[in-house]
Design an enzyme around this catalytic site. Structure first.
Site, PDB file in Angstrom:
ATOM      1  N   HIS A   1       0.845  -1.190   0.000  1.00  0.00           N
ATOM      2  CA  HIS A   1       0.000   0.000   0.000  1.00  0.00           C
ATOM      3  C   HIS A   1       0.884   1.246   0.000  1.00  0.00           C
ATOM      4  O   HIS A   1       1.742   1.410   0.871  1.00  0.00           O
ATOM      5  CB  HIS A   1      -0.891  -0.014   1.251  1.00  0.00           C
ATOM      6  CG  HIS A   1      -1.962   1.024   1.249  1.00  0.00           C
ATOM      7  ND1 HIS A   1      -3.146   0.883   0.561  1.00  0.00           N
ATOM      8  CD2 HIS A   1      -2.033   2.229   1.868  1.00  0.00           C
ATOM      9  CE1 HIS A   1      -3.905   1.941   0.765  1.00  0.00           C
ATOM     10  NE2 HIS A   1      -3.249   2.781   1.541  1.00  0.00           N
TER      11      HIS A   1
ATOM     12  N   ASP B   1       0.897   5.267   0.098  1.00  0.00           N
ATOM     13  CA  ASP B   1       0.121   6.472   0.404  1.00  0.00           C
ATOM     14  C   ASP B   1       0.723   7.681  -0.292  1.00  0.00           C
ATOM     15  O   ASP B   1       1.857   8.069  -0.017  1.00  0.00           O
ATOM     16  CB  ASP B   1       0.100   6.716   1.914  1.00  0.00           C
ATOM     17  CG  ASP B   1      -0.760   5.699   2.641  1.00  0.00           C
ATOM     18  OD1 ASP B   1      -1.960   5.623   2.329  1.00  0.00           O
ATOM     19  OD2 ASP B   1      -0.235   4.980   3.510  1.00  0.00           O
TER      20      ASP B   1
END
Length: 223
Positions: free
Chosen positions: A31, A33
């Site tokens: 993930h 960001d």
């Protein structure tokens, strides 16, 4: 439900990103960001880092764009190698068009909701998406405490997905840890972003495995 664990590199050592990506062997996605210091009060990384990460790991990249004007910038993240791109509905000018463009370029299209944004007004958009992200903290910083008040929203979102018979993933991001992941799974989430719970552990890969087992056990009694 098939459980997926997505470690967040926001909690990794930015000076050692390649090694940190390799430290979570066994994760489903990494993930990433992306923050622009406008949509959220923080500035992180952008397209060049995504391109570099793509070369450094075989784990597919799940890019979460916490930025203004995602309609303009999101396609570049697909071109940089992201396998999934999430935009915030609060920032998107034309969410359906953007989701279709992301899909057309070959990535999974995902839409994120801030804690105060309800899912119900966007029910008709769901067939255009591959994943929906319910933020369980206010976006902008890692390490925040999980917001239990988001659990009913996760349940309502899962119910909408099932009502429409969609094969959508339901992701949660924010404060996900050994203490909170079971509640999220029971509410209907199946994709879990974990930052400090993974990268703050002595063995990040083992932390991924343990979180997966916890969520899988709890998802049996989902909803």
């Amino acid at each position: 439900m098939s459980v997926q664990i997505n470690p967040s590199i926001l909690s990794a050592d930015f000076a050692r990103l390649a090694e940190e990506a390799q430290a979570v062997e066994g994760a489903d996605w990494l993930h990433v960001d992306v923050m622009d210091n406008h949509f959220v009060p923080n500035l992180t990384l952008g397209v060049p880092v995504v391109e570099s990460l793509r070369k450094a790991t075989g784990i597919p990249l799940d890019c979460h764009l916490m930025i203004e004007q995602p309609d303009r910038w999101a396609p570049a993240y697909v071109e940089a190698g992201a396998g999934s791109v999430t935009f915030h509905v609060e920032a998107a000018a034309a969410p359906v068009r953007l989701a279709r463009e992301i899909r057309a370029k070959g990535a999974r299209a995902s839409m994120a909701l801030r804690p105060a944004t309800p899912i119900e007004p966007y029910e008709d958009l769901l067939p255009e998406l591959d994943m929906l992200l319910v933020m369980t903290v206010e976006p902008g910083f890692g390490g925040q405490a999980f917001l239990d008040i988001m659990l009913p929203k996760i349940r309502r979102t899962r119910a909408l997905i099932e009502r429409h018979g969609l094969q959508m993933w339901l992701q949660v991001d924010g404060g996900v840890s050994a203490e909170t992941i079971e509640r999220c799974a029971e509410a209907g989430a199946d994709v879990f972003v974990a930052g400090s719970a993974v990268y703050g552990a002595d063995d990040p890969a083992a932390a991924v495995k343990a979180l997966r087992e916890q969520a899988a056990g709890a998802s049996g009694c989902a909803h």
